[in-house]
Design a protein around this motif. Sequence first.
Motif, PDB file in Angstrom:
ATOM      1  N   THR A 184     -31.183  10.861   4.539  1.00 31.25           N
ATOM      2  CA  THR A 184     -32.284  10.168   3.864  1.00 31.25           C
ATOM      3  C   THR A 184     -33.517  10.146   4.767  1.00 31.25           C
ATOM      4  O   THR A 184     -34.630  10.418   4.323  1.00 31.25           O
ATOM      5  CB  THR A 184     -31.856   8.741   3.486  1.00 31.25           C
ATOM      6  OG1 THR A 184     -30.747   8.819   2.594  1.00 31.25           O
ATOM      7  CG2 THR A 184     -32.989   7.988   2.810  1.00 31.25           C
ATOM      8  N   ARG A 185     -33.299   9.842   6.045  1.00 33.91           N
ATOM      9  CA  ARG A 185     -34.420   9.831   6.996  1.00 33.91           C
ATOM     10  C   ARG A 185     -35.030  11.221   7.122  1.00 33.91           C
ATOM     11  O   ARG A 185     -36.254  11.387   7.109  1.00 33.91           O
ATOM     12  CB  ARG A 185     -33.956   9.326   8.366  1.00 33.91           C
ATOM     13  CG  ARG A 185     -35.138   9.099   9.324  1.00 33.91           C
ATOM     14  CD  ARG A 185     -34.683   8.723  10.728  1.00 33.91           C
ATOM     15  NE  ARG A 185     -34.216   9.923  11.405  1.00 33.91           N
ATOM     16  CZ  ARG A 185     -32.956  10.182  11.738  1.00 33.91           C
ATOM     17  NH1 ARG A 185     -32.008   9.318  11.493  1.00 33.91           N
ATOM     18  NH2 ARG A 185     -32.630  11.296  12.350  1.00 33.91           N
ATOM     19  N   ARG A 227     -34.971  13.627   4.893  1.00 33.38           N
ATOM     20  CA  ARG A 227     -35.683  13.913   3.648  1.00 33.38           C
ATOM     21  C   ARG A 227     -37.045  13.218   3.638  1.00 33.38           C
ATOM     22  O   ARG A 227     -38.063  13.816   3.298  1.00 33.38           O
ATOM     23  CB  ARG A 227     -34.859  13.437   2.447  1.00 33.38           C
ATOM     24  CG  ARG A 227     -35.553  13.726   1.110  1.00 33.38           C
ATOM     25  CD  ARG A 227     -35.098  12.830   0.005  1.00 33.38           C
ATOM     26  NE  ARG A 227     -35.357  11.439   0.350  1.00 33.38           N
ATOM     27  CZ  ARG A 227     -34.629  10.430  -0.113  1.00 33.38           C
ATOM     28  NH1 ARG A 227     -33.612  10.633  -0.902  1.00 33.38           N
ATOM     29  NH2 ARG A 227     -34.933   9.193   0.232  1.00 33.38           N
ATOM     30  N   ASP A 228     -37.060  11.960   4.039  1.00 31.27           N
ATOM     31  CA  ASP A 228     -38.305  11.201   4.031  1.00 31.27           C
ATOM     32  C   ASP A 228     -39.299  11.714   5.065  1.00 31.27           C
ATOM     33  O   ASP A 228     -40.507  11.672   4.851  1.00 31.27           O
ATOM     34  CB  ASP A 228     -38.020   9.716   4.258  1.00 31.27           C
ATOM     35  CG  ASP A 228     -37.245   9.096   3.098  1.00 31.27           C
ATOM     36  OD1 ASP A 228     -37.146   9.731   2.019  1.00 31.27           O
ATOM     37  OD2 ASP A 228     -36.724   7.977   3.285  1.00 31.27           O
ATOM     38  N   ASP A 229     -38.800  12.225   6.197  1.00 25.13           N
ATOM     39  CA  ASP A 229     -39.674  12.754   7.240  1.00 25.13           C
ATOM     40  C   ASP A 229     -40.144  14.171   6.941  1.00 25.13           C
ATOM     41  O   ASP A 229     -41.087  14.654   7.568  1.00 25.13           O
ATOM     42  CB  ASP A 229     -38.962  12.747   8.598  1.00 25.13           C
ATOM     43  CG  ASP A 229     -38.777  11.346   9.143  1.00 25.13           C
ATOM     44  OD1 ASP A 229     -39.428  10.414   8.634  1.00 25.13           O
ATOM     45  OD2 ASP A 229     -37.965  11.187  10.083  1.00 25.13           O
ATOM     46  N   GLY A 252     -41.774  15.453   4.452  1.00 27.94           N
ATOM     47  CA  GLY A 252     -43.169  15.521   4.008  1.00 27.94           C
ATOM     48  C   GLY A 252     -44.131  15.502   5.177  1.00 27.94           C
ATOM     49  O   GLY A 252     -45.103  16.242   5.216  1.00 27.94           O
TER      50      GLY A 252
END
Length: 151
Positions: free
Chosen positions: A106-107, A109-111, A113
């Motif tokens: 999740t981290r 994926r969020d990073d 971008g």
Amino acid sequence: MSFPTPHWTPAQLAERSGLTVSTLHFYEREGLIVSTRTTGNQRRYPRDTVRRLAFVHAAAHVGVPLADIRAALAELPAGRTPTAADWERLSERWRAELDTRIATLTRLRDDLGGCIRCGCLSLERCALFNPGDEYGGRHPGKNTLTGTRAG
């Protein structure tokens, strides 16, 4: 195809489990299942191997590494087939590991971008390769993506 004997051929076990014979041989090499040999050196699997395969397949399907599955099966007395209680106990152990992997993914994926915006042109700001400017704290000068000093 009928299965009257207490031991199955690889083809019979493959049909019953839905796996290929080569997968059965792979799992055997990995120590996840065992076979006996006939006098003609042909493999025979105990019928309860199909339950062991279900255990292996379920654990692997949720991302448990084969080495961890092998270690879990080795904890069972005399290599017996896992029970529902065994699955419950082991799945609790693996749940924490899966939660950690989910949080990491999740981290990432969020990073992602931020990484696309950065284009890795600035390792000082790269959330994936250099979170918190870790490389800057190690040594001065230009750093590479692997964290080694570039001359």
